[in-house]
Write a protein that holds these residues in place. Sequence first.
Motif, PDB file in Angstrom:
ATOM      1  N   ILE A  25       0.834  -1.207   0.000  1.00  0.00           N
ATOM      2  CA  ILE A  25       0.000   0.000   0.000  1.00  0.00           C
ATOM      3  C   ILE A  25       0.866   1.254   0.000  1.00  0.00           C
ATOM      4  O   ILE A  25       0.577   2.230  -0.702  1.00  0.00           O
ATOM      5  CB  ILE A  25      -0.954  -0.021   1.203  1.00  0.00           C
ATOM      6  CG1 ILE A  25      -1.989  -1.141   1.029  1.00  0.00           C
ATOM      7  CG2 ILE A  25      -1.650   1.326   1.366  1.00  0.00           C
ATOM      8  CD1 ILE A  25      -2.919  -1.314   2.196  1.00  0.00           C
ATOM      9  N   SER A  26       1.963   1.243   0.766  1.00  0.00           N
ATOM     10  CA  SER A  26       2.865   2.398   0.792  1.00  0.00           C
ATOM     11  C   SER A  26       3.460   2.652  -0.588  1.00  0.00           C
ATOM     12  O   SER A  26       3.629   3.806  -1.005  1.00  0.00           O
ATOM     13  CB  SER A  26       3.982   2.171   1.818  1.00  0.00           C
ATOM     14  OG  SER A  26       3.460   2.053   3.131  1.00  0.00           O
ATOM     15  N   ALA A  27       3.770   1.569  -1.315  1.00  0.00           N
ATOM     16  CA  ALA A  27       4.312   1.721  -2.674  1.00  0.00           C
ATOM     17  C   ALA A  27       3.275   2.334  -3.607  1.00  0.00           C
ATOM     18  O   ALA A  27       3.590   3.204  -4.430  1.00  0.00           O
ATOM     19  CB  ALA A  27       4.777   0.370  -3.203  1.00  0.00           C
ATOM     20  N   LEU A  28       2.027   1.897  -3.482  1.00  0.00           N
ATOM     21  CA  LEU A  28       0.958   2.441  -4.317  1.00  0.00           C
ATOM     22  C   LEU A  28       0.710   3.912  -3.999  1.00  0.00           C
ATOM     23  O   LEU A  28       0.441   4.727  -4.889  1.00  0.00           O
ATOM     24  CB  LEU A  28      -0.328   1.640  -4.124  1.00  0.00           C
ATOM     25  CG  LEU A  28      -0.324   0.203  -4.667  1.00  0.00           C
ATOM     26  CD1 LEU A  28      -1.598  -0.522  -4.275  1.00  0.00           C
ATOM     27  CD2 LEU A  28      -0.168   0.203  -6.187  1.00  0.00           C
ATOM     28  N   LEU A  29       0.802   4.267  -2.719  1.00  0.00           N
ATOM     29  CA  LEU A  29       0.581   5.661  -2.315  1.00  0.00           C
ATOM     30  C   LEU A  29       1.671   6.582  -2.840  1.00  0.00           C
ATOM     31  O   LEU A  29       1.459   7.796  -2.950  1.00  0.00           O
ATOM     32  CB  LEU A  29       0.514   5.763  -0.793  1.00  0.00           C
ATOM     33  CG  LEU A  29      -0.714   5.143  -0.116  1.00  0.00           C
ATOM     34  CD1 LEU A  29      -0.556   5.156   1.396  1.00  0.00           C
ATOM     35  CD2 LEU A  29      -1.982   5.889  -0.520  1.00  0.00           C
ATOM     36  N   ALA A  30       2.839   6.018  -3.161  1.00  0.00           N
ATOM     37  CA  ALA A  30       3.960   6.842  -3.623  1.00  0.00           C
ATOM     38  C   ALA A  30       3.814   7.282  -5.074  1.00  0.00           C
ATOM     39  O   ALA A  30       4.475   8.234  -5.496  1.00  0.00           O
ATOM     40  CB  ALA A  30       5.273   6.076  -3.448  1.00  0.00           C
ATOM     41  N   GLU A  66      -0.693  11.094  -8.250  1.00  0.00           N
ATOM     42  CA  GLU A  66      -2.139  11.015  -8.440  1.00  0.00           C
ATOM     43  C   GLU A  66      -2.468  11.045  -9.931  1.00  0.00           C
ATOM     44  O   GLU A  66      -1.819  11.729 -10.702  1.00  0.00           O
ATOM     45  CB  GLU A  66      -2.820  12.194  -7.738  1.00  0.00           C
ATOM     46  CG  GLU A  66      -4.327  12.109  -7.705  1.00  0.00           C
ATOM     47  CD  GLU A  66      -4.955  13.272  -6.952  1.00  0.00           C
ATOM     48  OE1 GLU A  66      -6.192  13.268  -6.816  1.00  0.00           O
ATOM     49  OE2 GLU A  66      -4.209  14.175  -6.519  1.00  0.00           O
ATOM     50  N   ARG A  67      -3.441  10.245 -10.333  1.00  0.00           N
ATOM     51  CA  ARG A  67      -3.918  10.134 -11.704  1.00  0.00           C
ATOM     52  C   ARG A  67      -2.937   9.386 -12.604  1.00  0.00           C
ATOM     53  O   ARG A  67      -3.068   9.421 -13.828  1.00  0.00           O
ATOM     54  CB  ARG A  67      -4.242  11.509 -12.324  1.00  0.00           C
ATOM     55  CG  ARG A  67      -5.297  12.280 -11.567  1.00  0.00           C
ATOM     56  CD  ARG A  67      -5.512  13.660 -12.185  1.00  0.00           C
ATOM     57  NE  ARG A  67      -6.425  14.447 -11.392  1.00  0.00           N
ATOM     58  CZ  ARG A  67      -7.737  14.369 -11.456  1.00  0.00           C
ATOM     59  NH1 ARG A  67      -8.304  13.548 -12.314  1.00  0.00           N
ATOM     60  NH2 ARG A  67      -8.509  15.119 -10.682  1.00  0.00           N
ATOM     61  N   SER A  68      -1.959   8.740 -12.021  1.00  0.00           N
ATOM     62  CA  SER A  68      -1.037   7.929 -12.819  1.00  0.00           C
ATOM     63  C   SER A  68      -1.558   6.500 -12.909  1.00  0.00           C
ATOM     64  O   SER A  68      -2.426   6.087 -12.134  1.00  0.00           O
ATOM     65  CB  SER A  68       0.357   7.927 -12.184  1.00  0.00           C
ATOM     66  OG  SER A  68       0.322   7.260 -10.931  1.00  0.00           O
ATOM     67  N   ALA A  69      -1.008   5.747 -13.853  1.00  0.00           N
ATOM     68  CA  ALA A  69      -1.399   4.342 -13.992  1.00  0.00           C
ATOM     69  C   ALA A  69      -1.030   3.560 -12.739  1.00  0.00           C
ATOM     70  O   ALA A  69      -1.769   2.674 -12.298  1.00  0.00           O
ATOM     71  CB  ALA A  69      -0.732   3.733 -15.219  1.00  0.00           C
ATOM     72  N   GLY A  70       0.107   3.907 -12.134  1.00  0.00           N
ATOM     73  CA  GLY A  70       0.528   3.225 -10.924  1.00  0.00           C
ATOM     74  C   GLY A  70      -0.420   3.432  -9.760  1.00  0.00           C
ATOM     75  O   GLY A  70      -0.574   2.560  -8.901  1.00  0.00           O
TER      76      GLY A  70
END
Length: 456
Positions: free
Chosen positions: A115-120, A123-127
């Motif tokens: 989750i921390s990796a996803l939060l990094a 915003e609005r990116s594919a990741g």
Amino acid sequence: MQNSHDTMTRDPLASPNADLAQERAPEIVEALNAQEPPDAAKLLQSLPAEKAIEVLDLPGLDNTCEILAELPTDTAVSLLSGVSDDRAADIFKELIEPLRTTLLNRLNPDTRTTISALLAYPERSAGSIMTTEFVSVPSTWTIAEVLHHIRMVERTRETVYSIFVIDPVKKTLIQAVPLRRLISADPHANVLTAAPARKPLMIAPEADRMEAARLISRYDLLAVAVVDGPGHILGIVTVDDVIDAIVEESTEDAQKFGGMEAIDEPYLRIGFGEMIKKRAGWLCALFLSEMLTATAMQSYQTELEKAIVLTLFIPLIMSSGGNSGSQATSLLIRSLALHEVRLRDWWRVAMRELPTGIVLGSILGVIGIVRITLWQTLGLFDYGPHWQLVALTVGAALVGIVTFGSLSGSMLPFILKRIGFDPASASAPFVATLVDVTGLVIYFGVAALILRGTLL
């Protein structure tokens, strides 16, 4: 992805004591959205854990953060551990401190790291919208081994649309194999024998999420892989994630077209102060810009005093130019968003809008001339002894104003995008304001040429 039930859909709002656990997740979400956060939290807590996780996994649940704040910490952590990682990341983005840190630290290390990796990701990116819960297998496996693996892990994966084949040494993505190809292939053959001949489509995590949407739409995919520079698969963007992103983008664009900041809450849920804040700024800016219209009219005060009949057509002139500009702006904003046109195509757009504006203006001009002629000849209104010249003035002005509106409305999105602003900010009210002022200048300029020596 959510599993549906075979039970008949009933209205969970029909009775306060309705057995929500027997309802489909979307109906439960609707019921919770009708409650205040403390009551919604009690209802969510009363559901079986699996059903509560299914409900929390839906993006349509309002006030998710407020509901979690009302739950016991252990319950909230348990639910967040069960939802898909990408959905959990979305929830954590909205949580406020200290609740955000408290819940994040209580998650198991693997989930917290994911989750921390996803939060990094931006915003609005594919990741930011990808899920890390996908099925990947080494390229050395047989199809029988892959199918067995799918049966073992299916409940812990968000989707099994495609199976991603990984190089066992380099750990890079080699192929994406549709599930239906695996089902129909020889179970004793290598998994790569069921792979399509083409290379898998991939996208960088920093890419715009709408680029993922374009890939899924263009190639009719159910999921697209997100990979880093060397080619290691980080996650996948699924079609349901893309739909959610498109709905959000479309909502924001619609609000910007109306001349206001985008809001991220349902209309009836947003606070009064927040509503004023979102709308007042743009409204004041538009009002101040509209003052230029009054300034323009003051500059032609003498002409208006001499030919008061010209004032009758000011609303007609202003609305026509604004409407043509709004049409062009709406078309170009959408085309830029879909990459149908690019910044370098501005001159092609200008060359297309110039004759379009002239033809559209000519159509409106003819209608205006016919209207004045009919009213004069039928005795419905007397435009004076020089009514033919008045009609010609209105017709010629409409050609100029509609042409200018089409050109400015089509070029403004390019200008905003070039300087780094969201083209959707070139909203219809903003374009209309611009064309209103210039439309008056064109109108009175044409009048000065045609009516000089008669009314002026």
